[in-house]
Design a protein around this motif. Structure first.
Motif, PDB file in Angstrom:
ATOM      1  N   GLN A 159      38.427  36.292  51.819  1.00 28.43           N
ATOM      2  CA  GLN A 159      39.029  34.736  51.262  1.00 28.43           C
ATOM      3  C   GLN A 159      38.432  34.235  50.297  1.00 28.43           C
ATOM      4  OE1 GLN A 159      42.576  34.317  51.685  1.00 28.43           O
ATOM      5  NE2 GLN A 159      42.708  35.967  52.953  1.00 28.43           N
ATOM      6  N   THR A 161      36.289  35.485  48.464  1.00 25.70           N
ATOM      7  CA  THR A 161      35.964  36.325  47.077  1.00 25.70           C
ATOM      8  C   THR A 161      37.477  36.147  46.337  1.00 25.70           C
ATOM      9  OG1 THR A 161      34.951  37.954  48.323  1.00 25.70           O
ATOM     10  CG2 THR A 161      35.927  38.919  46.080  1.00 25.70           C
ATOM     11  N   LEU A 162      38.620  36.138  46.932  1.00 29.18           N
ATOM     12  CA  LEU A 162      39.797  35.971  46.371  1.00 29.18           C
ATOM     13  C   LEU A 162      39.853  34.649  45.634  1.00 29.18           C
ATOM     14  CD1 LEU A 162      42.597  37.460  48.803  1.00 29.18           C
ATOM     15  CD2 LEU A 162      41.468  38.451  46.567  1.00 29.18           C
ATOM     16  N   GLN A 191      33.924  40.902  44.498  1.00 27.19           N
ATOM     17  CA  GLN A 191      34.764  40.486  43.266  1.00 27.19           C
ATOM     18  C   GLN A 191      36.389  41.086  43.379  1.00 27.19           C
ATOM     19  OE1 GLN A 191      33.564  42.039  39.292  1.00 27.19           O
ATOM     20  NE2 GLN A 191      32.011  43.247  40.431  1.00 27.19           N
ATOM     21  N   SER A 192      36.967  40.024  42.911  1.00 28.98           N
ATOM     22  CA  SER A 192      38.701  40.435  43.144  1.00 28.98           C
ATOM     23  C   SER A 192      38.929  41.360  42.058  1.00 28.98           C
ATOM     24  CB  SER A 192      39.288  39.063  43.105  1.00 28.98           C
ATOM     25  OG  SER A 192      39.226  38.766  41.757  1.00 28.98           O
ATOM     26  N   GLN A 201      46.136  39.298  42.019  1.00 24.64           N
ATOM     27  CA  GLN A 201      45.341  39.945  42.760  1.00 24.64           C
ATOM     28  C   GLN A 201      45.671  40.749  43.800  1.00 24.64           C
ATOM     29  OE1 GLN A 201      43.501  36.316  44.528  1.00 24.64           O
ATOM     30  NE2 GLN A 201      41.835  36.130  43.044  1.00 24.64           N
ATOM     31  N   ILE A 204      39.903  43.562  46.627  1.00 23.86           N
ATOM     32  CA  ILE A 204      38.756  42.932  46.196  1.00 23.86           C
ATOM     33  C   ILE A 204      37.849  44.240  46.658  1.00 23.86           C
ATOM     34  CG2 ILE A 204      38.455  40.687  47.383  1.00 23.86           C
ATOM     35  CD1 ILE A 204      37.041  42.007  49.609  1.00 23.86           C
TER      36      ILE A 204
END
Length: 373
Positions: A159, A161-162, A191-192, A201, A204
């Motif tokens: 979460q 990263t998003l 990273q996303s 998105q 990841i």
């Protein structure tokens, strides 16, 4: 008047009034020692400041070199993540639901695994693994590692990263962040993955490397003796080159701060701490003990004490010799000055005793000759 004379005699009896010889000796010692003391004090201060400045400059150059090397490594990891996230085959499998047909899914998994293995082998050496985690519950990794659980979508690192606009760095101790391993310390950059068609998105990518890649960089530094370089995340030490890792500044031990330096005390020892941020947001810190520099100042103080002590051993016998010479000057030849010294002062006093002995013998002979006449 009599009372005044009595008081005067009491003063003469109890107060030391230096003679001209005493005054000359004292003046000589003052003239010779005071400049030495002043120069020694100034030299110790200048020496301390110079040593501290040179130490800080030396360690600053080392830290900058380490930071550049560590930043280059972390930038390479981020670039690998960008290559993975932009790969067409990975974009495709994350854009669509996981195939229900086992054969089709097996073929798709094999294709993605070969892509990740290829990136793993031809990008950065000594990577631990590359992972792709999709919002569609797809999971892929290089080198055939098995995953520790079925889904990671609700995990904090996923979460975070998003919701982040930049790569996110994590440290895990004793296990991989997602692979089913039971040993090792790892650093991961995440990273996303943004779908090129929808702009949404879709998952990841994680580039995970062994902590040794970074610790080897830090261990290569040649810092001052007993110095310590550490890698920190939000004030928590991830790696340290020495056992003094727990010696870090905090609210209870800091006693001085400047623009780039923190002075703190731990276990009755004083340290200087400075740090530089990496591209990951972590810090490379350097802890320098002040004790090594203090020892140089203490050496100068000890040298001063020895000099004062030596001057005392020189002054005392000379003053005693001056007193005995005054007694001889008043006509009393029955004088003998004892000395335990075997140096030049001892020879001087012994010569004085020999001279008095010869004068006494000559005086006795003259007296005996006069009586015989």
């Amino acid at each position: 008047i009599v009372g005044g004379n009595n008081r005067l005699s009491i003063k003469e009896k109890w107060l030391f009034i230096p003679s001209l010889r005493h005054q000359t000796l004292i003046l000589f010692l003052i003239i010779s020692l005071v400049p030495t003391i002043i120069v020694g004090a100034i030299s110790s201060i200048v020496s301390f400041n110079n040593n501290l400045h040179n130490t800080l400059m030396y360690n600053e150059s080392i830290i900058n070199t380490l930071v550049n090397e560590a930043d280059n490594l972390m930038k390479q990891c981020s670039q690998i993540g960008q290559l993975v996230a932009s790969d067409h085959s990975i974009q495709t499998v994350l854009r669509n639901p996981i195939p229900k047909d086992i054969k089709e899914r097996y073929t798709q998994d094999g294709k993605i695994s070969r892509t990740l293995n290829s990136l793993h082998d031809y990008t950065l050496k000594d990577l631990f693994s590359i992972y792709v985690l999709g919002l569609n519950e797809a999971k892929y990794c290089s080198k055939g590692w098995s995953f520790s659980k079925d889904s990671y979508i609700m995990d904090d690192f996923f979460q975070d990263t998003l919701t982040s606009d930049s790569p996110v760095w994590f440290y895990t101790e004793g296990t991989s962040i997602v692979a089913n391993t039971s040993s090792g310390n790892y650093v991961s950059v995440m990273q996303s993955i943004i779908d090129r068609l929808s702009g949404q998105q879709t998952g990841i990518v994680i580039i995970e490397l062994n902590l040794n890649l970074i610790s080897n960089i830090l261990n290569s530094a040649e810092i001052i003796p007993n110095g310590n370089i550490m890698l920190m995340q939000n004030g928590t030490i991830i790696f340290s080159t020495e056992d003094l890792a727990h010696f870090t500044p905090n609210a209870s031990n800091i006693y001085k701060k400047s623009e780039h330096l923190i002075y703190f005390s731990e276990s009755q020892k004083n340290y200087i701490f400075t740090s530089v941020k990496l591209v990951s947001g972590w810090d490379v810190g350097c802890c320098i003990p002040l004790n090594n520099i203090y020892h140089q100042v203490f050496s100068l103080i000890i040298a001063f004490i020895l000099a004062v002590t030596a001057s005392h051993f020189i002054l005392k016998p000379l003053l005693q010799l001056s007193d005995k010479m005054k007694v001889v000057q008043d006509g009393n030849l029955d004088v003998n000055l004892f000395t335990p010294y075997k140096n030049e002062i001892g020879l001087l006093i012994q010569s004085f005793n020999n001279m008095l002995a010869k004068i006494r013998d000559l005086t006795n002979k003259i007296y005996d000759n006069q009586r015989s006449i």
